[in-house]
Scaffold this motif. Structure first.
Motif, PDB file in Angstrom:
ATOM      1  N   SER A   1       4.101   4.984  -3.312  1.00 23.73           N
ATOM      2  CA  SER A   1       5.226   4.246  -3.886  1.00 23.73           C
ATOM      3  C   SER A   1       5.936   3.421  -2.817  1.00 23.73           C
ATOM      4  CB  SER A   1       6.232   5.196  -4.534  1.00 23.73           C
ATOM      5  OG  SER A   1       5.578   6.071  -5.410  1.00 23.73           O
ATOM      6  N   VAL A   2       6.185   4.046  -1.680  1.00 24.36           N
ATOM      7  CA  VAL A   2       6.872   3.333  -0.606  1.00 24.36           C
ATOM      8  C   VAL A   2       6.027   2.159  -0.125  1.00 24.36           C
ATOM      9  CG1 VAL A   2       7.690   3.528   1.776  1.00 24.36           C
ATOM     10  CG2 VAL A   2       8.219   5.333   0.132  1.00 24.36           C
ATOM     11  N   LEU A   3       4.728   2.421   0.076  1.00 23.52           N
ATOM     12  CA  LEU A   3       3.855   1.353   0.555  1.00 23.52           C
ATOM     13  C   LEU A   3       3.806   0.195  -0.429  1.00 23.52           C
ATOM     14  CD1 LEU A   3       0.737   3.026   2.230  1.00 23.52           C
ATOM     15  CD2 LEU A   3       2.547   1.688   3.289  1.00 23.52           C
ATOM     16  N   VAL A   4       3.786   0.513  -1.721  1.00 22.00           N
ATOM     17  CA  VAL A   4       3.759  -0.548  -2.733  1.00 22.00           C
ATOM     18  C   VAL A   4       4.995  -1.430  -2.584  1.00 22.00           C
ATOM     19  CG1 VAL A   4       4.099  -0.961  -5.204  1.00 22.00           C
ATOM     20  CG2 VAL A   4       2.268   0.552  -4.450  1.00 22.00           C
ATOM     21  N   LEU A   5       6.159  -0.821  -2.418  1.00 20.43           N
ATOM     22  CA  LEU A   5       7.391  -1.610  -2.333  1.00 20.43           C
ATOM     23  C   LEU A   5       7.459  -2.413  -1.032  1.00 20.43           C
ATOM     24  CD1 LEU A   5       9.805   0.976  -3.919  1.00 20.43           C
ATOM     25  CD2 LEU A   5       8.982  -1.161  -4.917  1.00 20.43           C
ATOM     26  N   VAL A   6       7.051  -1.778   0.069  1.00 18.73           N
ATOM     27  CA  VAL A   6       7.090  -2.480   1.352  1.00 18.73           C
ATOM     28  C   VAL A   6       6.096  -3.647   1.349  1.00 18.73           C
ATOM     29  CG1 VAL A   6       6.590  -2.253   3.816  1.00 18.73           C
ATOM     30  CG2 VAL A   6       7.869  -0.458   2.641  1.00 18.73           C
ATOM     31  N   TRP A   7       4.893  -3.349   0.900  1.00 22.54           N
ATOM     32  CA  TRP A   7       3.855  -4.376   0.859  1.00 22.54           C
ATOM     33  C   TRP A   7       4.251  -5.498  -0.091  1.00 22.54           C
ATOM     34  CZ3 TRP A   7       0.405  -6.719   3.361  1.00 22.54           C
ATOM     35  CH2 TRP A   7      -0.655  -7.394   2.764  1.00 22.54           C
TER      36      TRP A   7
END
Ligand SMILES: Nc1ncnc2c1ncn2[C@@H]1O[C@H](COP(=O)(O)OP(=O)(O)O)[C@@H](O)[C@H]1O
Ligand SMILES: [Mg+2]
Lengths: 250, 235
Positions: free
Chosen positions: B220-226
């Protein structure tokens, strides 16, 4: 032939194998005995490259398997079959699919040919009417036998058995030992059996290796081991409570 | 983790796995996510309709509602929210499945058969995620746009003609395309994190449950950061 040379292996601070040396002679059956938790499974996993030693060398037919790439390692693994202590069946496949899986993936056999081989293999380990069951619907002993059928099906040159009979009833145990002995004699593969089945295993194996405290304490024919005057070996094969092996049970 | 991704990409090219395995995974990651995607998309579109109307009406430009709803969905909310929903539903399941196979030595068993677990377990999930996510995102967009229409036009009385006209006028192919690129890359993130966390799960049931939690949080975090970085590149 499999050679383990001066193998050291620790998990964290726990040393499991401590300078272990073992030569498994080709074309014969070698049984590895020793107390539970001494590292027999760990040793077996080194032979097929599932674990790598902290120090030491593993040779299969004279070739080191350490530091090989996946392709070369797989070429060596083609020679092997491994029967896991807990069977390690694919739990989202049925019994039939489990046994057929390596045949489907590694051979060009027809569907009929595969199904007849799978049926024969399952019959040989005394299983019928379970083809469509899933592993979690089987008893522990049945799972073990499925694992055995899956392992022997590809006619490997080397078979590693991790406690193939532990937890089976005496009749099935005899039958499995008989099966291993017969198939070994028939195909002449190199077998390594980790086992606690004393004295049965003396009938099955050509050589016995006793693993104790991370080393092979003694290696010899069943007669030599049975006549051993080493106190640890004597205590282990007689199952006595008195001796150097501490059961850890108060 | 980088090495794991490289290995997977290599496996994808060399031995993409059987179509039947891929189809099974598409069914699981894609088809079985449909319900939750439609549900969340509907309500997202409806709340956008509500909020958009409230804001736009202040400036007397509520006719632009169709443009606002569709652009927010297509460019941003569709890809991100569908990815987050799939992470919760399928990413966690991928980790649990591979993690259980790891701790019960099924992956070891596969390796001893000289069969590459990446081919049988990891590759099909990657392909399925890369195919499913853009499709789910497209469905999310469409359902969301109708959700906004429902609230804006049917409930709040926005001119039905202008809702869709403004949408056609303002949405460019570039917007659709950038949403799809996002979605595709989110698919890779979900499969990558899900498989990786499962493959290196710790011991026992607790190890798998921990891996599953970590997988959902990290993905989830990676999706938002990316998403932020991709948006700044694609804008
Ligand atoms: N992957 C692992 N990580 C940490 N410790 C392990 C691992 N595998 C085995 N061990 C430890 O190594 C020791 C030997 O285990 P094992 O080889 O399974 O014993 P056995 O002789 O009964 O087969 C045990 O104390 C076990 O806890
Ligand atoms: Mg063991």
């Amino acid at each position: 032939m499999i050679e383990l040379i001066n193998i050291h292996k620790a998990f964290g601070s726990q040393t499991v194998l401590n300078g272990l040396n073992l030569k498994v002679p080709a074309g014969t059956t070698t049984a590895v005995i020793g107390p539970s938790g001494e590292g027999k499974s760990v040793m077996l996993k080194h032979m097929i490259g599932l674990l790598t030693p902290d120090q030491g060398e593993v040779l299969v037919d004279g070739t080191s398997i350490l530091g090989l790439g996946r392709v070369e390692l797989n070429r060596i693994r083609e020679k092997f079959a491994m029967v896991f202590q807990n069977a390690a069946l694919f739990d989202s496949m049925t019994v039939y699919e489990n046994v057929a899986f390596p045949l489907e993936e590694k051979t060009n056999l027809s569907r009929d040919e595969i199904s007849s081989r799978v049926e024969t293999a399952l019959l040989e380990v005394g299983l019928k009417n379970v083809y469509q069951k899933y592993p979690d619907e089987l008893s522990g002993g049945m799972k073990k036998r499925v694992g055995l059928a899956r392992g022997l099906l590809l006619e490997p040159q080397i078979v590693l058995f991790d406690e193939p009979t532990t937890g089976l009833d005496p009749v099935i145990r005899r039958a499995i030992h008989q099966l291993i002995k017969e198939t070994q004699a028939k195909f002449g593969f190199t077998a390594v059996i980790v086992s606690h089945d004393i004295p049965d295993i003396f009938e099955v194996a050509h050589h016995i290796a006793m693993l104790y405290r991370g080393e092979i304490l003694q290696f010899g024919t069943p007669e030599e081991i049975q006549g051993s005057d080493h106190p640890v070996v004597r205590q282990f094969i007689s199952g006595s409570l008195d001796g150097p092996i501490n059961s850890g049970v108060a | 983790m980088g090495h794991f991704l490289l290995h997977t990409l290599y496996a994808l090219v060399r031995q993409p796995g059987r179509p039947v395995h891929v189809l099974k995974q598409i069914r699981f990651i894609g088809a079985k996510s449909l319900f939750v995607i439609v549900l969340t998309a509907g309500f997202t579109g409806m709340v956008l309709g509500l909020q958009g109307y409230y804001t736009l009406a202040k400036f007397g430009s509520d006719g632009l509602l169709g443009a606002v709803v569709s652009l927010s969905l297509i460019r941003e909310l569709g890809p991100v929210l569908s990815a987050l929903m799939v992470t919760g539903r399928a990413g966690s399941a991928i980790t649990a499945e591979i993690g259980i196979m790891r701790i019960s030595e099924q992956i070891d068993a596969m390796e001893t058969m000289a069969l590459d677990p990446f081919k049988y377990l990891v590759s099909p999930k990657f392909i399925a995620a890369m195919i499913s996510l853009p499709l789910l995102c497209a469905i999310f967009d469409v359902v969301g746009i109708y959700g906004g229409w429902l609230v804006g036009v049917k409930l709040l009385g926005v001119n039905p003609g202008s809702y869709f006209t403004e949408m056609y006028r303002s949405v460019e192919w570039k917007d659709v395309w950038s949403g799809m690129v996002k979605s595709f890359s989110f698919g890779i993130i979900i499969a990558w994190v899900g498989c990786y966390k499962g493959y290196y799960a710790g011991h026992g049931a607790e190890g798998v449950s921990k891996a599953t939690t970590e997988s959902v949080v990290l993905a989830s975090v990676l999706v938002l950061v990316w998403d932020y970085f991709l948006t700044s590149i694609l804008l």
